[in-house]
Design a protein around this motif. Structure first.
Motif, mmCIF file in Angstrom:
data_model
loop_
_atom_site.group_PDB
_atom_site.id
_atom_site.type_symbol
_atom_site.label_atom_id
_atom_site.label_comp_id
_atom_site.label_asym_id
_atom_site.label_seq_id
_atom_site.Cartn_x
_atom_site.Cartn_y
_atom_site.Cartn_z
ATOM 1 N N VAL A 141 0.837 -1.210 0.000
ATOM 2 C CA VAL A 141 0.000 0.000 0.000
ATOM 3 C C VAL A 141 0.867 1.255 0.000
ATOM 4 O O VAL A 141 0.561 2.250 -0.658
ATOM 5 C CB VAL A 141 -0.981 0.003 1.207
ATOM 6 N N ARG A 149 -4.263 2.378 -4.481
ATOM 7 C CA ARG A 149 -3.805 2.564 -3.103
ATOM 8 C C ARG A 149 -4.974 2.466 -2.128
ATOM 9 O O ARG A 149 -4.875 1.813 -1.093
ATOM 10 C CB ARG A 149 -3.119 3.929 -2.938
ATOM 11 N N ASN A 156 -5.420 -3.727 4.032
ATOM 12 C CA ASN A 156 -4.575 -3.576 5.226
ATOM 13 C C ASN A 156 -5.428 -3.279 6.443
ATOM 14 O O ASN A 156 -5.262 -3.879 7.511
ATOM 15 C CB ASN A 156 -3.567 -2.441 5.012
ATOM 16 N N ALA A 291 7.205 -4.906 9.527
ATOM 17 C CA ALA A 291 6.796 -4.181 10.733
ATOM 18 C C ALA A 291 6.829 -5.089 11.968
ATOM 19 O O ALA A 291 7.248 -4.662 13.043
ATOM 20 C CB ALA A 291 5.398 -3.600 10.531
ATOM 21 N N LEU A 295 9.270 -4.991 15.590
ATOM 22 C CA LEU A 295 8.887 -4.854 17.004
ATOM 23 C C LEU A 295 10.030 -5.269 17.931
ATOM 24 O O LEU A 295 10.062 -4.874 19.096
ATOM 25 C CB LEU A 295 7.646 -5.697 17.315
ATOM 26 N N LEU A 343 10.555 4.315 15.475
ATOM 27 C CA LEU A 343 10.882 3.336 14.443
ATOM 28 C C LEU A 343 10.998 4.027 13.086
ATOM 29 O O LEU A 343 11.776 3.629 12.234
ATOM 30 C CB LEU A 343 9.754 2.294 14.410
ATOM 31 N N LEU A 347 9.255 11.194 8.391
ATOM 32 C CA LEU A 347 8.104 10.890 7.530
ATOM 33 C C LEU A 347 8.268 11.691 6.246
ATOM 34 O O LEU A 347 8.446 12.913 6.298
ATOM 35 C CB LEU A 347 6.791 11.273 8.211
ATOM 36 N N ALA A 412 -2.767 8.553 6.373
ATOM 37 C CA ALA A 412 -1.707 7.566 6.116
ATOM 38 C C ALA A 412 -1.157 6.994 7.414
ATOM 39 O O ALA A 412 -0.112 6.342 7.413
ATOM 40 C CB ALA A 412 -0.587 8.206 5.313
ATOM 41 N N GLY A 420 0.500 -3.555 16.661
ATOM 42 C CA GLY A 420 1.906 -3.405 17.084
ATOM 43 C C GLY A 420 1.997 -3.124 18.574
ATOM 44 O O GLY A 420 2.854 -3.688 19.275
HETATM 45 C C1 HEM Z 1 5.463 -0.244 17.024
HETATM 46 C C2 HEM Z 1 5.302 -0.587 15.812
HETATM 47 C C3 HEM Z 1 5.027 0.298 14.625
HETATM 48 C C4 HEM Z 1 5.346 1.600 14.391
HETATM 49 C C5 HEM Z 1 6.103 2.535 15.293
HETATM 50 C C6 HEM Z 1 4.798 1.936 13.090
HETATM 51 C C7 HEM Z 1 4.884 3.186 12.499
HETATM 52 C C8 HEM Z 1 4.383 3.505 11.258
HETATM 53 C C9 HEM Z 1 4.447 4.805 10.664
HETATM 54 C C10 HEM Z 1 5.066 6.042 11.302
HETATM 55 C C11 HEM Z 1 3.860 4.723 9.455
HETATM 56 C C12 HEM Z 1 3.713 5.845 8.454
HETATM 57 C C13 HEM Z 1 4.953 5.831 7.576
HETATM 58 C C14 HEM Z 1 5.052 7.034 6.716
HETATM 59 O O1 HEM Z 1 4.305 7.978 6.867
HETATM 60 O O2 HEM Z 1 5.944 7.024 5.869
HETATM 61 C C15 HEM Z 1 3.431 3.370 9.269
HETATM 62 C C16 HEM Z 1 2.807 2.902 8.151
HETATM 63 C C17 HEM Z 1 2.369 1.615 8.010
HETATM 64 N N1 HEM Z 1 2.420 0.608 8.950
HETATM 65 FE FE1 HEM Z 1 3.217 0.743 10.788
HETATM 66 N N2 HEM Z 1 4.189 0.840 12.571
HETATM 67 C C18 HEM Z 1 4.289 -0.180 13.484
HETATM 68 C C19 HEM Z 1 3.783 -1.441 13.376
HETATM 69 C C20 HEM Z 1 3.076 -1.916 12.302
HETATM 70 C C21 HEM Z 1 2.551 -3.246 12.202
HETATM 71 C C22 HEM Z 1 2.662 -4.309 13.293
HETATM 72 C C23 HEM Z 1 1.982 -3.331 10.970
HETATM 73 C C24 HEM Z 1 1.306 -4.509 10.339
HETATM 74 C C25 HEM Z 1 1.335 -5.735 10.799
HETATM 75 C C26 HEM Z 1 2.143 -2.058 10.302
HETATM 76 C C27 HEM Z 1 1.689 -1.747 9.049
HETATM 77 C C28 HEM Z 1 1.844 -0.522 8.432
HETATM 78 C C29 HEM Z 1 1.413 -0.240 7.063
HETATM 79 C C30 HEM Z 1 0.721 -1.230 6.117
HETATM 80 C C31 HEM Z 1 1.751 1.099 6.797
HETATM 81 C C32 HEM Z 1 1.519 1.855 5.490
HETATM 82 C C33 HEM Z 1 0.217 2.633 5.582
HETATM 83 C C34 HEM Z 1 -0.148 3.363 4.320
HETATM 84 O O3 HEM Z 1 0.671 3.569 3.439
HETATM 85 O O4 HEM Z 1 -1.315 3.734 4.240
HETATM 86 N N3 HEM Z 1 2.818 -1.215 11.153
HETATM 87 N N4 HEM Z 1 3.745 2.644 10.392
#
Ligand code: HEM
Length: 466
Positions: A141, A149, A156, A291, A295, A343, A347, A412, A420
């Motif tokens: 995505v 998207r 998702n 992701a 962790l 993490l 951005l 987003a 998480g």
């Molecule tokens: C503590 C754990 C996590 C943190 C700190 C975190 C943080 C983030 C952040 C900041 C973004 C936005 C990235 C951006 O703007 O460029 C993001 C996007 C995303 N995260 Fe996480 N994430 C975590 C865990 C997870 C887990 C466990 C999953 C799935 C199993 C996941 C799936 C996704 C997906 C699919 C996106 C993309 C969303 C999009 O483009 O619409 N994340 N994450």
């Protein structure tokens, strides 16, 4: 103060935007652009861009992390960003990024605009970031745009149960956590590699089922792709080999997911409809595995912080021993560890239409950066910015504070945030259920300001039965 840059630095459209948002332009005087001078660009390159690239955008390189921690490199980056903000009066500053203009957002009103913008206008697939992520999740995505998207985001959202604090399959997931966490407390010293091994097994079981539990080779393939992604698509010769490896990993994941039990994330993705066969439901799991493997450092750093803050540790030990799911204090510790050591420290987006920032229009194609680590640690605006103060997350307004954005905000924002948090809190609780942390390396100050980076691969925690 906004730097006036003469004709080259000023907007030349002869228009002034009348508000924030997309493409609004009025007839009056042009607003002054804040454009970084040569010295500022060099300083930003040397203290922020190059160290970030060298450390590894996707798969941090242990030696570089250690070197960054020893040199306290993110402090230099923060000093650069603070000086840009002071010099330009908080206005968004146009700098040179790795491959083109980069607008850096340094003040709260622009954070608000960033997080409230539509993903169509302020897209996720910014060029450098996309070049990296495409190596490991070409149909994820985060690499997609437009209607495709939106459809992938729905897969998702549904599979990860993004809107639910507790995932509907939490019972099965927490059973996996309890089983796999046994290895974490088997010895008196728990180190980062062991935490990573354990989290990777959890990840495979939660996404693909127990059949994948021992498949270290799959994790090694994914890790190799993530290391290649660190190069942001700049190693053309390696690109073909990476595509072959991606195809192999994808086929292996698809085999597991096809027979995985219904509660696994892979099986859940396959229940979503894809009538035209273009959504690549399995392709979404590559980010989930990234992701979930990610962790491990979150858990390691949370435990490291608790080891260095015995009073906080005492406060969470009771919750951990209670064997329940409701652990607000421990959860707050995980959130605080993510604020202190995000993490995703940067951005990045790209504009798909002309956008106006603080009265200045910028053309489509401008990369936009929110330095999330800088904002979360902003001494001028965040109380006790450099201290471990998990209690802040218990205040109801914390989740809406735009400076604190471990999971981003808005359209987003991370759809895996709840999952998480559930899993990383549960892993910490498993470690603390019958043990206390009696010491740790690297040593963190218990009272003074915390560094902005720690040598995570070098974390070692001493456990004592309690
Ligand atoms: C503590 C754990 C996590 C943190 C700190 C975190 C943080 C983030 C952040 C900041 C973004 C936005 C990235 C951006 O703007 O460029 C993001 C996007 C995303 N995260 Fe996480 N994430 C975590 C865990 C997870 C887990 C466990 C999953 C799935 C199993 C996941 C799936 C996704 C997906 C699919 C996106 C993309 C969303 C999009 O483009 O619409 N994340 N994450």
């Amino acid at each position: 103060m906004t730097q006036s840059t003469g004709s080259s630095g000023r907007d030349t459209t002869g228009t002034t935007a009348t508000g924030t948002g997309t493409g609004t332009a009025g007839p009056a005087r042009p607003a002054a652009r804040a454009v970084a001078g040569t010295g500022e660009n060099l300083r930003f390159l040397a203290t922020h861009t190059l160290p970030t690239f060298a450390r590894g955008f996707i798969n941090p390189r242990p030696r570089m992390v250690r070197a960054s921690a020893a040199l306290r490199q993110p402090e230099w980056s923060a000093a650069t960003l603070r000086s840009l903000r002071d010099r330009h009066g908080g206005a968004p500053v146009l700098l040179r990024g790795l491959s083109g203009p980069l607008l850096v957002l340094l003040d709260e009103p622009e954070l608000r605009q960033f997080y409230s913008a539509s993903v169509r206008d302020l897209a996720m697939d910014a060029p450098d970031k996309n070049a990296g992520l495409t190596v490991l999740e070409p149909s994820g995505v985060i690499c997609s745009h437009g209607e495709l998207r939106e459809d992938r985001r729905r897969i998702n959202h549904a599979s990860l149960a993004a809107g639910d604090t507790v995932h509907p399959c939490a019972k099965e997931f927490l059973a996996v956590v309890a089983e796999e966490a046994r290895s974490l407390t088997a010895r008196a010293v728990l180190d980062a590699p062991e935490i990573q091994r354990s989290l990777s097994r959890m990840c495979r079981r939660i996404v693909l089922g127990d059949a994948a539990a021992d498949d270290d080779r799959l994790t090694a393939w994914l890790s190799a792709l993530r290391s290649e992604a660190n190069w942001l698509g700049r190693r053309r010769k390696q690109a073909r080999a990476a595509r072959v490896l991606y195809a192999r990993a994808d086929a292996r994941i698809a085999e597991y997911a096809a027979v995985a039990p219904a509660h696994t994330l892979g099986a859940r993705a396959l229940t979503r409809s894809d009538p035209d066969g273009v959504l690549d439901r399995i392709g979404q799991t590559h980010h989930w595995m990234l992701a979930l493997d990610g962790l491990a450092p979150v858990v390691a750093r949370t435990l490291l912080l608790l080891a260095a803050h015995p009073a906080e540790q005492d406060a969470v030990l009771g919750e951990a021993a209670a064997d329940g799911r409701d652990m607000p204090r421990l959860r707050a510790c995980v959130q605080e560890s993510l604020r202190l050591f995000p993490l995703v420290p940067d951005l990045v987006r790209v504009t798909r239409a002309q956008t106006t920032w603080r009265g200045v229009p910028h053309p489509a194609g401008t990369a936009v950066l929110v330095p999330a680590l800088f904002h979360g640690r902003d001494r001028d605006h965040v109380p006790a910015a450099d201290l471990f103060a998990p209690g802040r997350w218990l205040a109801p307004e914390a989740a809406a504070d735009l400076r604190l954005a471990p999971f981003g905000h808005g359209a987003a924002a991370c759809p895996g945030a709840n999952l998480g948090m559930l899993l990383s809190t549960a892993v910490c609780a498993e470690v603390l259920r019958r043990h206390r942390l009696a010491g740790a390396r690297p040593t963190l100050p218990a009272a003074g300001p915390l560094p902005r980076i720690v040598d995570t691969p070098g974390i070692r925690l001493r456990l004592e039965p309690r």
